[in-house]
Design an enzyme around this catalytic site. Sequence first.
Site, PDB file in Angstrom:
ATOM      1  N   ASP A 714       0.845  -1.199   0.000  1.00  0.00           N
ATOM      2  CA  ASP A 714       0.000   0.000   0.000  1.00  0.00           C
ATOM      3  C   ASP A 714       0.882   1.251   0.000  1.00  0.00           C
ATOM      4  O   ASP A 714       1.843   1.331   0.771  1.00  0.00           O
ATOM      5  CB  ASP A 714      -0.875  -0.037   1.269  1.00  0.00           C
ATOM      6  N   HIS A 716      -0.506   4.523   0.120  1.00  0.00           N
ATOM      7  CA  HIS A 716      -1.202   5.701   0.654  1.00  0.00           C
ATOM      8  C   HIS A 716      -0.527   6.165   1.947  1.00  0.00           C
ATOM      9  O   HIS A 716      -0.388   5.381   2.876  1.00  0.00           O
ATOM     10  CB  HIS A 716      -2.663   5.361   0.937  1.00  0.00           C
ATOM     11  N   SER A 767      -5.188  -4.303   2.072  1.00  0.00           N
ATOM     12  CA  SER A 767      -4.341  -3.866   3.193  1.00  0.00           C
ATOM     13  C   SER A 767      -4.913  -4.327   4.531  1.00  0.00           C
ATOM     14  O   SER A 767      -4.175  -4.563   5.488  1.00  0.00           O
ATOM     15  CB  SER A 767      -4.187  -2.352   3.209  1.00  0.00           C
TER      16      SER A 767
END
Length: 834
Positions: A714, A716, A767
């Site tokens: 991930d 982000h 995630s």
Amino acid sequence: MTRLADALARKILVLDGAMGTMIQAAGLGAADFGGERYEGCNEHLNVTRPDVIRDIHAAYLDAGADVVSTNTFGCAPYVLAEYGLADRAHALCLGAARLARQAAGERFVVGAMGPSTRSITVTRNVTLDEVAAAYEVQAAGLLDGGVDALLLETAQDTLNLKAAALGVRRAQSAARRTDVPLMVSATIEPMGTMLAGQGVEALYVSLQHLGLFSIGLNCATGPEFMTDHLRSLAAIATCWTSVYPNAGLPDERGQYGETPQSLALKLARFVDEHWVNFVGGCCGTTPEHIRAIARLVAGKAPRVPAAAEPQAVSGIEVLYPNDDNRPVFVGERTNVIGSRKFKELVVADRFEDAAEIGRAQVRASAQVLDVCLANPDRDEAADMDRFMRELTRRVKVPLMIDSTDGAVLELALRHCQGKAIVNSINLEDGEERFERVAPLLRAYGAAVVVGCIDENKQQGMAVSRQRKLAIAERSHELLTRKYGIPARDLIFDPLVFPVGTGDANYVGSAVETIEGLRAIKARFPECKTILGISNVSFGLPPAGREVLNGVFLYHCTKAGLDYAIINTERLERYPSIPEEERRLAEDLLENRGGDPVAAFAAHFRDRVKTVVPRDTLPLDERLARYIVEGSRDGLLEDLDAKLREAAPLEIINGPLMRGMDEVGRLFNDNQLIVAEVLQSAEAMKAAVAHLEPHMEKADSATRGVIVLATVKGDVHDIGKNLVEIIFGNNGYRVINLGIKVPPEDLIAAYRTHKPDAFGLSGLLVKSAQQMVVTAQDLKAAGVEIPLFVGGAALTRKFTATRIAAEYGGLTLYAKDAMDGLDLANQLFSAVTRE
Ligand code: B1M
């Protein structure tokens, strides 16, 4: 089924342990090696002291090994050349295989081939042909000696593996032993990848074309650091898996720390989780280690291979095109036909600068790079060779090799560690290109773009949806059945034609492309699709091109497009296109109205962009709009204005987050592409950075140390970074490990920083699952400190039922950063820790 496969279906097979350290322990002198000149050449012992080698095999078999590997780790001729033994490679391999065969009886023998001392990618001191030739000789000797399987082990460079496999295949064909299985075992370094850069998933995908018998990990670290890599391999591999770690990490004196019992204990999880089919030991292991491993696996169920091959391509990194991330953006600027600047740099022989264009495209969010050097005034092959040499040093994304010349394609593929994409083949000259390119796909491993073109002289390039589908069906049939290319590696190009040139043949062709694409996707769900988007607007005024491309892309995406060849920097944001311009574009694409081309061209020829001036909007709306548009023009001034009436956190959680939510909505609806969302993220980061100095800082003693990370897979990080700021301003010392953090890095951080809590962030649905896996690994490593988790895809229920259930300590869901802070404050009182 071979005898070996038959055994693996029934039980976990035990591999033997170290050869090198056992030879060392035998206390041999120069005479044993055949004289001082050969001292240290373990492989020479196969002929000078076969009894020593046979005894080592016997000791492992006595300890319970089902499989012994030949004493041939360093038999590449250019390695043996260091002892003047280059021309003895075949003989030493043959002798070693016979020795192992005699010792093993009914049990199994694998012919081991180490990585050699040279790497095509890393040290660049050997060529692909030299590697292939070296492994051909070794494999020939091992096959002649009667091995049950061939093993490329301790691999550090996937290009070496591809080259070695070419040599092995040649030897197998010559010996008529193509039935002998090929096994691969790679070495993952402590940084989490092989030396040449690939992680296990990219490795697996890059070798799919070999139809491996098994894939696995050995050497390098001890078993603990292999956990995450092995789990990933076990999940995707349709072949068997193997693991044979060192007896721990060697200390400064070269001693290995794991006893037979402690090694078996650490391997127990791999066995119990059904991640492995072969288990054994590498450096530092002894017959006693193997005895403990044999006891461990006795009666345990073997792993069942994955049911389906993953559909993916790779560079150094792997890319799985799927419904969550399509369309994948293929950068079109490293193409002499598409970019004048690129062409000029190549003509000026400035290949390093030309490769920088590739890097810039990746920064601008291209996920694959199209590479075309077909300049008729130059030597395409020489240019391709020089360019690929530079590009592969600079980018990790998969490459799309764009050429009509088979020799150029092959040359480019020989530079690719990963599984590239060949662009393209078609039936324009009947099956000629299929015949030329299919063997390259099979030899080097690559997916292929298949254009909807056939040999029909009048209408070769398919314009109607029916012809597009018919050609795709014929190509699919031929490629999968006659040429042996798996359907998952086919990417159909239904072709895009310019709708604004006035050419009567292409009137209404955009709709045919969209519908043809939809029909191909429905007919072949296991295949992918691709379009060169910008072609649609060829010949129109530049401002109009950006709009038309944006609208066309939007509709193609809705129809299921998987790959889009496009310049992401030159694309109008779909939601920002005024209603009137969208209509003009759609009229043109659908050929609606009297003369849509004229109407479109007239509008854009002297268009002044009509944008609602920002300052006519209320301040909060303006702030949200900066985020939606990914613009920073005026942002800081407006933030200053807002700071006069609201606190920084209210601004973030209010108008800025509303903007981000709108970005998420538009993205979900295919109205924004990843590159645009990235610009929005940059605007958000700039806003937060501007507000940060204005935030209140609690003047407290250190309340605790928090290690923060976005989980593996991930990227982000806006939310996590916000948590870092807020915790940092409120008395916590925060160690931010960044994005894509695998569990082993968290465990290492725990040991180094001794934190009071972990904060895990993750926004994707996968995630949330990764957090469960991370919690399991933390628990297995004995970590029990409080674990905060946050991110869009998580819920309180998932945290309680799935993550907390796997973790040994307290697990808390934080809805947002302030919620996280409140929870942390309840846990940690303000005690001075430093
Ligand atoms: Co992506 N993305 N994205 N994205 N992205 C989402 C998450 C998505 C919901 C958008 C959508 O489709 N509507 C969707 C996920 C869908 C799903 O999984 N089912 C999605 C997708 C699909 C993807 C890609 C797959 C798209 C693609 O490639 N085609 C790709 C994935 C890449 C990857 O991770 N491997 C991708 C990529 C990106 C960008 C790189 C373009 C960019 C990220 C840039 C960056 O972060 N540097 C991006 C963005 C910006 C988003 C959205 C639009 C916004 C995320 C954000 O920053 N929110 C997002 C949609 C949305 O959420 N509205 C979306 C603001 C942030 C402050 O909130 O992170 O939740 P958040 O953090 C909060 C709380 O959750 C909590 O506190 C924070 C602050 O209050 N919290 C914690 C979080 N962690 C905590 C830890 C703690 C405590 C509290 O510990 C103590």
